[in-house]
Design an enzyme around this catalytic site. Structure first.
Site, PDB file in Angstrom:
ATOM      1  N   ARG A  52       1.138  -0.822   0.053  1.00 39.99           N
ATOM      2  CA  ARG A  52      -0.571  -0.155   0.105  1.00 39.99           C
ATOM      3  C   ARG A  52       0.764   1.414   0.263  1.00 39.99           C
ATOM      4  NH1 ARG A  52      -4.459  -1.164   4.009  1.00 39.99           N
ATOM      5  NH2 ARG A  52      -5.610  -3.093   4.223  1.00 39.99           N
ATOM      6  N   ASP A  54       1.966   5.093  -0.339  1.00 42.26           N
ATOM      7  CA  ASP A  54       1.416   6.024   0.418  1.00 42.26           C
ATOM      8  C   ASP A  54       1.249   7.574  -0.851  1.00 42.26           C
ATOM      9  OD1 ASP A  54       1.872   5.394   2.898  1.00 42.26           O
ATOM     10  OD2 ASP A  54       3.977   6.484   3.202  1.00 42.26           O
ATOM     11  N   TYR A 112      13.181  -1.236  -1.497  1.00 41.74           N
ATOM     12  CA  TYR A 112      12.409   0.419  -1.776  1.00 41.74           C
ATOM     13  C   TYR A 112      13.815   1.650  -1.726  1.00 41.74           C
ATOM     14  CZ  TYR A 112       7.769   0.463  -0.141  1.00 41.74           C
ATOM     15  OH  TYR A 112       6.470  -0.273   0.003  1.00 41.74           O
ATOM     16  N   ARG A 203      10.477   6.158   4.375  1.00 42.43           N
ATOM     17  CA  ARG A 203      10.404   7.853   5.195  1.00 42.43           C
ATOM     18  C   ARG A 203      11.323   8.040   5.893  1.00 42.43           C
ATOM     19  NH1 ARG A 203       4.578   9.859   2.463  1.00 42.43           N
ATOM     20  NH2 ARG A 203       6.172  11.742   3.486  1.00 42.43           N
TER      21      ARG A 203
END
Length: 252
Positions: A52, A54, A112, A203
């Site tokens: 999911r 962002d 990522y 993040r």
């Protein structure tokens, strides 16, 4: 016609989407993809995603799962679906998988990549997919700090504040910071590979590493942050637009 499971590898620029998951009143990746699938396969088509992402986060290797009983050959599905999608989204690959395939539970690893640009002038042609930091970053120090995040650890300090997770232990296989000089500045990349991630975890890691990069914290601050088990101990959250889901791996 026999029902079959099809795994989709999906790429999208997340700049104009309110994340992956369908949300009333917002344009999301899952909703736009679902509508394209229904145009091709019928009104009952649906897609389940592996991650999911962002709002504002992009992907080159998001994975979705659909179940179809269409006569369309699997090798033709990627193009047929992409033809019905907006220009900022595409199906990279479609492949048959067993009916027992679990698009979320069978994940063994994700990568990522976070992109930062450092220089006197912001990179206007790339600003939607990077974080512009107008400061010199100490990349070797950031990389030293990143290495201290590798391993099986409790990452509660890097979870979203106010969001309690039943289990905040994750395993990071690789966390590296590299740089690429260019005319007018430097591209800095933070690659984080792990078995799974808490909400906002990558993040928050990037924001913390930038605190090290600008000299506010030494690399040795990382173990102290981890041991605090408190989001307030870590650095600020990095903006979403620099983050991209590169790939998701499965057993076999």
């Amino acid at each position: 016609m026999a029902l079959r499971n099809v795994k989709l590898t999906i790429a999208y620029d997340g700049s104009d989407y309110h994340g992956w998951q369908i949300q009333p009143g917002f344009r999301t990746v899952q909703e736009v993809l679902r509508d394209a699938l229904r145009d091709l396969l019928g009104p009952r088509a649906r897609v389940c995603g592996a991650s999911r992402t962002d709002a504002g986060v992009s992907a080159l290797g998001q994975v979705g799962l659909i179940q179809i009983d269409s006569p369309i050959p699997t090798e033709n599905l990627a193009k047929a679906i992409t033809d019905r999608l907006p220009e900022d989204m595409a199906i990279v690959k479609a492949e048959d998988v067993p009916m027992g395939f679990d698009v979320i539970g069978d994940v063994t690893g994700k990568l990522y990549r976070y992109t930062i640009f450092c220089g006197p002038v912001r990179p206007v042609l790339h600003i939607r997919r990077c974080w512009y930091v107008p400061a010199e970053l100490d990349v070797p120090a950031m990389n030293d700090a990143a290495g201290l995040l590798v391993g099986k650890k409790d990452f509660k300090s890097f979870a979203r504040r106010g969001r309690s997770a039943e289990d905040s232990v994750r395993t990071i296989f690789r966390c590296e910071v590299t740089e690429q000089p260019t005319d007018g500045g430097r591209w800095v990349y933070v690659d984080v590979e792990g078995d799974g991630f808490l909400y906002n975890m990558v993040r928050n890691i990037v924001g913390t590493l930038v605190e090290v990069g600008v000299g506010r914290w030494p690399p040795a601050k990382i173990p102290e942050i981890l041991e605090a088990h408190d989001r307030r101990a870590a650095g600020p959250i990095a903006p979403p637009n620099g983050l991209c889901l590169m790939w998701i791996k499965y057993d076999g």
